[in-house]
Scaffold this active site. Sequence first.
Site, PDB file in Angstrom:
ATOM      1  N   GLY A 128    -120.852 -78.136  50.076  1.00 42.35           N
ATOM      2  CA  GLY A 128    -120.076 -78.127  51.618  1.00 42.35           C
ATOM      3  C   GLY A 128    -118.825 -78.387  51.079  1.00 42.35           C
ATOM      4  O   GLY A 128    -117.637 -77.783  51.641  1.00 42.35           O
ATOM      5  N   SER A 129    -118.092 -79.530  50.486  1.00 44.23           N
ATOM      6  CA  SER A 129    -117.135 -79.618  49.740  1.00 44.23           C
ATOM      7  C   SER A 129    -116.199 -78.807  49.305  1.00 44.23           C
ATOM      8  O   SER A 129    -114.908 -78.443  49.632  1.00 44.23           O
ATOM      9  CB  SER A 129    -116.831 -80.766  48.919  1.00 44.23           C
ATOM     10  N   TYR A 186    -114.536 -86.231  57.907  1.00 45.94           N
ATOM     11  CA  TYR A 186    -115.084 -85.993  56.546  1.00 45.94           C
ATOM     12  C   TYR A 186    -115.118 -84.639  55.727  1.00 45.94           C
ATOM     13  O   TYR A 186    -116.557 -83.449  56.952  1.00 45.94           O
ATOM     14  CB  TYR A 186    -116.326 -85.955  56.103  1.00 45.94           C
ATOM     15  N   ASP A 223    -117.251 -77.720  61.008  1.00 50.04           N
ATOM     16  CA  ASP A 223    -117.574 -77.413  59.950  1.00 50.04           C
ATOM     17  C   ASP A 223    -118.679 -78.152  60.348  1.00 50.04           C
ATOM     18  O   ASP A 223    -119.124 -79.399  61.025  1.00 50.04           O
ATOM     19  CB  ASP A 223    -116.964 -78.954  59.090  1.00 50.04           C
ATOM     20  N   GLU A 224    -119.807 -77.563  59.695  1.00 52.06           N
ATOM     21  CA  GLU A 224    -121.196 -77.411  60.526  1.00 52.06           C
ATOM     22  C   GLU A 224    -121.883 -77.719  59.487  1.00 52.06           C
ATOM     23  O   GLU A 224    -123.113 -78.280  59.313  1.00 52.06           O
ATOM     24  CB  GLU A 224    -121.908 -75.970  60.924  1.00 52.06           C
ATOM     25  N   VAL A 225    -121.711 -78.496  58.693  1.00 47.69           N
ATOM     26  CA  VAL A 225    -121.968 -78.444  57.587  1.00 47.69           C
ATOM     27  C   VAL A 225    -122.879 -79.627  57.514  1.00 47.69           C
ATOM     28  O   VAL A 225    -124.352 -79.892  56.577  1.00 47.69           O
ATOM     29  CB  VAL A 225    -121.126 -79.336  56.134  1.00 47.69           C
ATOM     30  N   LYS A 226    -122.903 -80.569  58.372  1.00 44.66           N
ATOM     31  CA  LYS A 226    -124.219 -82.129  58.042  1.00 44.66           C
ATOM     32  C   LYS A 226    -124.364 -81.657  59.432  1.00 44.66           C
ATOM     33  O   LYS A 226    -125.770 -81.873  59.648  1.00 44.66           O
ATOM     34  CB  LYS A 226    -123.158 -83.022  58.419  1.00 44.66           C
ATOM     35  N   THR A 248    -118.384 -70.284  38.298  1.00 45.74           N
ATOM     36  CA  THR A 248    -119.653 -69.554  37.372  1.00 45.74           C
ATOM     37  C   THR A 248    -120.931 -69.367  38.320  1.00 45.74           C
ATOM     38  O   THR A 248    -121.075 -68.001  38.899  1.00 45.74           O
ATOM     39  CB  THR A 248    -119.494 -70.006  36.109  1.00 45.74           C
TER      40      THR A 248
END
Length: 430
Positions: free
Chosen positions: A97-98, A124, A224-227, A281
């Site tokens: 997510g970062s 966050y 931000d749907e990361v969490k 990479t």
Amino acid sequence: MAGVEKLRFYPATMRSGSGARLTDLDGRDYVDLTATWTAAGLGYGHPRVAAAVADALGGQPGSGLSIMHENAVLLAERLLELVPGAEDRRVYLGHAGSDACDVALRCARAATGKRGVVAFQHSYHGGFGLAQSVSGVLVEGGATPDPHAVFVPYPNPFRPHRGTVEESVVDSLSQVEEALKGGDVAVIAVEPILSDGGFIVPPQGFLSRLAELARAYDTLLMVDEVKMGLARPGRMHAYDSDGIAPDIVCFGKSLGGGLPIGAAVGPAWVFDGPAASALLTMAGNSVCAAAALAVLDELAENDYPARAALLGEHFIDGLRNLQDGNGLQGGRSARYIGDVRGRGLCIGLELVLDRESNDVAPDMTRKVVYRMWQLGVTVFSVGENVLEITPPLVITSEDIDQAVTVIDQAICDVADGYVTDDDVAPYSGW
Ligand SMILES: Cc1ncc(COP(=O)(O)O)c(C=O)c1O
């Protein structure tokens, strides 16, 4: 392990996991309410994910994106389907997510030629780069804020920062608008449920009013749907509750079924340049992409949003029953449960010193988290005083009932002094 990557709440070391359960080195079983900060959305060791990973690992077509491979393309197509949009769009595949948030924010800046980012207090978005420097939680904790970030309050229905909830929403939006009026804001970054900052579910309509503002001022809206995303809130995306269509959507955590992968979806004019400015990479490698494809197949074919909605309702009913004084410990936990809130299996339980004052109870919260671990349930806390209840979506209703019983007992045990300051001193969480 380096201190910089430690955020610990109790001295647990696990050997294995299955579904919504973890097993420690001594063979003791735990019901897990963390899903490891939601990364294990489908639980631990999901057979479909494990099979997809084994298959991909056995015949890797390279290990990154400079020679393109099928799994990355299929995953990008799936993500585009998940986030419909009219214009030509692109998918960034990364490790977490970062970097998904960081790259999205950087691209928004580069593409618009504007520098400003409107973000929220206690938000966050990631542990490094621009994602870090617009994260309210980290900046409030000492990280250097981005000089062009503006932090506005996130409306909190339980603790409005202005007189009423509606007045708080109006105030937040007017602070956003004030920043947009300057004309130099590239992007508004928002969590659809503010999680690490205290598990705040915004009032219905807040996100759509924010989206209207973004449109009115020709500014990108990044959700931000990361969490919270991918079925957990009882819908595929947490932002669906307001029916908005964000310009940019970021994913991570549960997307990889336990493997590291993140993604950002947005307009081609944002994500196509500068070329090669976000190279990692092994980003988009076939093994992690295979895991993500298996996760998305599983979520869609077995209607996990509906499952999360149903089980979430059951969980919240159980917690509200404690709050109403019907817990098995003579109803004694009710006094400390200030608020129970959530959508689907995104649930926050706010602990207070007493219900009359609703003053936050950070010391009790640390100890309740610790005591729950002792009683066989793993949970984390966020904000100062909120239990973050985000179990793997495969949790059963029996496990939920057991967890509710343990929460009740842990609160009462802590009130009775079972956990000392010394017990929790080395594990102070955030
Ligand atoms: C809303 C949100 N965005 C981004 C991130 C960063 O994800 P990761 O730590 O997997 O890089 C997190 C992590 O907690 C998060 O909660």
